[in-house]
Design an enzyme around this catalytic site. Structure first.
Site, mmCIF file in Angstrom:
data_model
loop_
_atom_site.group_PDB
_atom_site.id
_atom_site.type_symbol
_atom_site.label_atom_id
_atom_site.label_comp_id
_atom_site.label_asym_id
_atom_site.label_seq_id
_atom_site.Cartn_x
_atom_site.Cartn_y
_atom_site.Cartn_z
ATOM 1 N N HIS A 160 42.511 -14.049 27.198
ATOM 2 C CA HIS A 160 42.624 -14.403 28.617
ATOM 3 C C HIS A 160 41.286 -14.298 29.337
ATOM 4 C CE1 HIS A 160 46.907 -14.607 28.015
ATOM 5 N NE2 HIS A 160 46.813 -13.458 27.357
ATOM 6 N N ARG B 155 25.404 19.691 38.344
ATOM 7 C CA ARG B 155 26.083 18.746 39.227
ATOM 8 C C ARG B 155 25.330 17.416 39.330
ATOM 9 N NH1 ARG B 155 29.159 22.413 42.989
ATOM 10 N NH2 ARG B 155 29.172 20.855 44.603
ATOM 11 N N GLU C 170 37.940 4.822 27.605
ATOM 12 C CA GLU C 170 37.141 6.052 27.591
ATOM 13 C C GLU C 170 35.888 5.869 26.721
ATOM 14 O OE1 GLU C 170 36.928 8.570 29.304
ATOM 15 O OE2 GLU C 170 35.991 10.117 28.101
ATOM 16 N N TRP D 225 21.635 15.288 46.047
ATOM 17 C CA TRP D 225 21.973 14.030 45.361
ATOM 18 C C TRP D 225 22.075 13.001 46.470
ATOM 19 C CZ3 TRP D 225 26.260 10.627 45.145
ATOM 20 C CH2 TRP D 225 26.293 9.791 44.021
ATOM 21 N N GLU E 298 27.863 5.522 30.446
ATOM 22 C CA GLU E 298 27.217 6.578 31.227
ATOM 23 C C GLU E 298 26.083 7.261 30.480
ATOM 24 O OE1 GLU E 298 30.770 9.938 30.900
ATOM 25 O OE2 GLU E 298 29.502 9.933 32.655
ATOM 26 N N CYS F 112 25.293 17.287 45.608
ATOM 27 C CA CYS F 112 24.522 18.355 46.243
ATOM 28 C C CYS F 112 25.120 19.735 45.948
ATOM 29 C CB CYS F 112 24.539 18.167 47.742
ATOM 30 S SG CYS F 112 23.934 16.559 48.248
ATOM 31 N N LYS G 52 32.084 6.301 28.104
ATOM 32 C CA LYS G 52 31.109 7.234 27.515
ATOM 33 C C LYS G 52 29.818 6.505 27.160
ATOM 34 C CE LYS G 52 32.399 10.372 28.442
ATOM 35 N NZ LYS G 52 33.669 10.847 28.894
ATOM 36 N N LYS H 245 27.992 15.849 37.944
ATOM 37 C CA LYS H 245 29.124 16.463 37.252
ATOM 38 C C LYS H 245 30.325 16.576 38.176
ATOM 39 C CE LYS H 245 31.218 18.426 33.845
ATOM 40 N NZ LYS H 245 31.716 17.469 32.839
ATOM 41 N N ASN I 109 26.149 19.716 52.261
ATOM 42 C CA ASN I 109 26.823 18.838 51.292
ATOM 43 C C ASN I 109 27.829 18.020 52.090
ATOM 44 O OD1 ASN I 109 25.556 20.331 49.379
ATOM 45 N ND2 ASN I 109 27.397 21.231 48.502
ATOM 46 N N GLY I 110 27.965 16.732 51.748
ATOM 47 C CA GLY I 110 28.942 15.892 52.446
ATOM 48 C C GLY I 110 28.260 14.759 53.192
HETATM 49 O O1 M6R Z 1 35.886 16.660 37.741
HETATM 50 P P1 M6R Z 1 36.729 15.437 37.562
HETATM 51 O O2 M6R Z 1 37.506 15.454 36.277
HETATM 52 O O3 M6R Z 1 37.642 15.181 38.733
HETATM 53 O O4 M6R Z 1 35.724 14.235 37.475
HETATM 54 C C1 M6R Z 1 36.172 12.914 37.420
HETATM 55 C C2 M6R Z 1 35.065 11.985 36.991
HETATM 56 O O5 M6R Z 1 34.008 12.034 37.885
HETATM 57 C C3 M6R Z 1 34.534 12.310 35.579
HETATM 58 O O6 M6R Z 1 35.566 12.312 34.641
HETATM 59 C C4 M6R Z 1 33.481 11.274 35.162
HETATM 60 O O7 M6R Z 1 34.065 10.027 34.990
HETATM 61 C C5 M6R Z 1 32.779 11.747 33.884
HETATM 62 N N1 M6R Z 1 31.357 11.763 34.076
HETATM 63 C C6 M6R Z 1 33.035 10.883 32.698
HETATM 64 O O8 M6R Z 1 32.421 11.371 31.559
#
Ligand code: M6R
Length: 605
Positions: free
Chosen positions: A501, A27, A478, A74, A485, A2, A482, A600, A98-99
């Site tokens: 394993h 966001r 990582e 959100w 997501e 949000c 990527k 974000k 927000n929250g």
């Molecule tokens: O703002 P931050 O680096 O604390 O965010 C952490 C994660 O939410 C962020 O890295 C998320 O995993 C990304 N969308 C990955 O691409």
């Protein structure tokens, strides 16, 4: 997540609220809304989907008041829908939030017993009706204070009133909230980025603070209802502008900017003249550190995992890495000789902030590595090391990852040097190699065309696997994150040595498997793991800096990255994986910058 905007002025604020809401789109959100005071009454407009939809509604039915609040939502409590979108209004007040209000069910029952009729499924509406109820008996400040006392959980709030129709009230507990100072108008925003086009004079609310904004002044009160003064900060200009330029989307811009990201970051920390690293007023004595904890979420967590390998290689300090949402609930024994490092692009991630808060309450030494230097995490830590990556807009973190790894690597070699665990000549050699990194990144970025072809192989698959050992293991994690997501494919990142394993059972004819095998001390072992995958029908993409001597029979694709010293290889390994995820999602026509369900800045737990 949000986002909140509030503007109080002496002219119509609607268009500026809409423009500021657009700045908060990064966001991630599912609905939007606005409330202004028109002819003495609260006028609320909301919609599902994008801020563009709200703009269309306002075009047909304008709402031009001299003060107002806006929100992008959100969903947490209740599905994404028009009725659940914020603001939530009664005749008397309108609230954006927000929250999460944890005791909303309890409060709702009491309010229903008093005759209040709830329209939404949200936790926010209890704030609207509690405040409406208390305003019948108390003045503005008392009603606000009494309302906030009733709420358990976290919030950043923006509130407007029918009766007090020249002010906006803001309040913070747990979720960030900034206040901006303008000329004959003032602002409220969930981050300074949203306010930047209107002002660079900002104050941040601390937990428990309340602010009352009119167009000519701003008053602050702390949780004890005492009037307080707050420091006004002048925001620095962004060196990198947050526009797409000629790129199709922010993610491709951010991937392709990574040579510059690295250059800027290295220039900030490396003293070229003295061939040294400058951490400026790093107040922590590396000689006294016995243990380092590295904490983050998502991509930031992956940079922590890599740093563990670097720090273990370069120092005798014991290292622990943790995901912030786990760390915050551990029963930890805090120690004065431990250093707690928090990594976060946004500096607003709720779990990372809570983990930091836990350390602060236990008087632990804290350091944060952030992109947003004005963020809550940066402001709360003892020491801040910025990554200097410039605004990262794409939800998928790319250039911030490179920046986080860089600062962690720079920190690792500096700590090693101060502790005399690395020789002067090795220290100097590492700096020399580090300075070559931007150029190596730029050469690695040239693999785009090949990756575009490889990406087609992933279109029909059910999922994919990413395997690596040592420093390539976190990069495998990582790469999988990527791909997940952005392309919504199931993807697993695994240490290659763990395959037998369990995960080997997943390998079947045609499953894409990305093997990360730089020529390091694990090389032969990783290549053996690759053969096991090929024997079971896996379709292998091998990424290495030494492909000449590999028997590449049955390897579907081979991608060569430039040679550098082992410690720096993760930076180069990352790039083809970012591009792979990007091109798979692009071929599927997915929203690259705003993947479904994601935000974000994750400001709720
Ligand atoms: O703002 P931050 O680096 O604390 O965010 C952490 C994660 O939410 C962020 O890295 C998320 O995993 C990304 N969308 C990955 O691409």
């Amino acid at each position: 997540m949000c986002g909140i905007i509030g503007i109080v002025s002496n002219k119509s604020v609607t268009s500026n609220i809409i423009q500021s809401l657009k700045k908060l789109e990064y966001r991630g959100y599912d609905s939007a809304g606005i409330a202004t005071i028109v002819n003495g009454d609260i006028d609320e407009k909301k919609c599902t989907g994008r801020v563009d939809n709200l703009e269309k509604i306002l075009f047909k039915s304008p709402s031009n008041g001299p003060l107002g609040i806006g929100h992008v939502r959100w969903a947490t409590h209740g599905v994404p829908s028009q009725v659940n979108a914020h603001p939530h209004s009664s005749e008397e007040v309108s609230v954006v939030h927000n929250g999460i209000i944890e005791n909303s069910n309890e409060l709702k029952k009491d309010l229903e017993n008093k005759g209040y009729k709830f329209k939404s499924q949200t936790d926010t509406e209890v704030i609207t009706f509690t405040l409406t109820d208390l305003l019948r008996k108390y003045d503005l400040i008392d009603a606000i204070n009494k309302t906030l006392k009733k709420l358990n959980g976290s919030f950043a709030l923006g509130i407007i009133f029918k009766k007090y129709n020249n002010v906006i009230v803001g309040a913070r507990r747990g979720s960030p909230l900034a206040v901006g100072y303008g000329h004959e108008e003032n602002y409220l925003g969930s981050d300074s980025y949203a306010l930047k086009s209107m002002t660079n004079k900002i104050t941040y609310l601390d937990d428990g603070d309340i602010c009352i904004l009119s167009n000519s002044k701003i008053e602050f009160y702390n949780s004890k209802n005492k009037k307080i003064n707050k420091e006004i900060l002048t925001l620095s200009d962004d060196k990198h502008n947050a526009e797409k330029g000629d790129y199709k989307d922010f993610m491709s811009k951010e991937i392709n900017e990574q040579d510059m990201t690295a250059k800027t970051c290295i220039n900030e920390y490396v003293d070229h003249l003295r061939q040294d690293i400058n951490l400026y007023n790093f107040s922590i004595k590396p000689e006294e550190i016995e243990k380092i904890f590295l904490i983050g979420c998502g991509t930031a967590y992956h940079s922590c995992v890599i740093a563990k390998y670097w720090l273990e290689e370069l120092t005798s300090i014991s290292i622990e890495v943790d995901i912030a949402s786990e760390f915050r609930y551990r029963k930890l024994k805090f120690n004065k000789k431990s250093l707690y490092i928090f990594v976060s692009q946004s500096g607003e991630t709720a779990d990372t902030f809570a983990a930091l808060d836990l350390c602060k309450k236990n008087n632990a030494k804290t350091c944060s590595i952030v992109n947003m230097v004005e963020s809550s995490i940066a402001r709360a830590s003892d020491f801040v090391l910025p990554i200097h990556a410039g605004p990262e807009i794409g939800v998928a973190s790319t250039k911030a990852f490179i920046g986080q790894m860089l600062v962690l690597y720079i920190l690792a070699i500096k700590i090693s040097e101060v502790r005399k665990e690395i020789s002067k000549s090795d220290y100097s050699k590492k700096i020399t190699e580090l300075k070559k990194l931007p150029d190596l990144i730029s050469r690695t970025l040239k693999c785009q065309d090949k990756i575009q072809i490889i990406a087609k192989d992933f279109l029909e698959s059910k999922g994919a696997m990413f395997l690596g050992r040592g420093l390539s293991f976190p990069i495998a994690l990582e790469g999988a994150l990527k791909l997940k997501e952005l392309s919504y494919l199931h993807a697993e990142g695994y240490p290659a040595g763990e395959m037998k394993h369990g995960p080997l059972a997943l390998i079947e004819e045609g499953l894409p498997v990305v093997i990360l095998a730089p020529k390091d001390r694990y090389f032969e072992k990783t290549i053996s793991n690759m053969q096991e995958v090929i024997a079971r029908g896996g379709k292998v993409l091998l990424i290495s800096n030494e492909t000449n001597n590999v028997i590449s029979e049955n390897v579907r694709f081979t991608l060569e990255i430039p040679k550098t010293e082992d410690c720096l290889t993760p930076f180069l390994m990352t790039i083809p994986l970012q591009l792979l995820a990007y091109h798979v999602a692009s071929l599927k026509n997915y929203d690259i910058d705003k993947p479904r369900n994601l935000a974000k800045s994750v400001t709720v737990e």
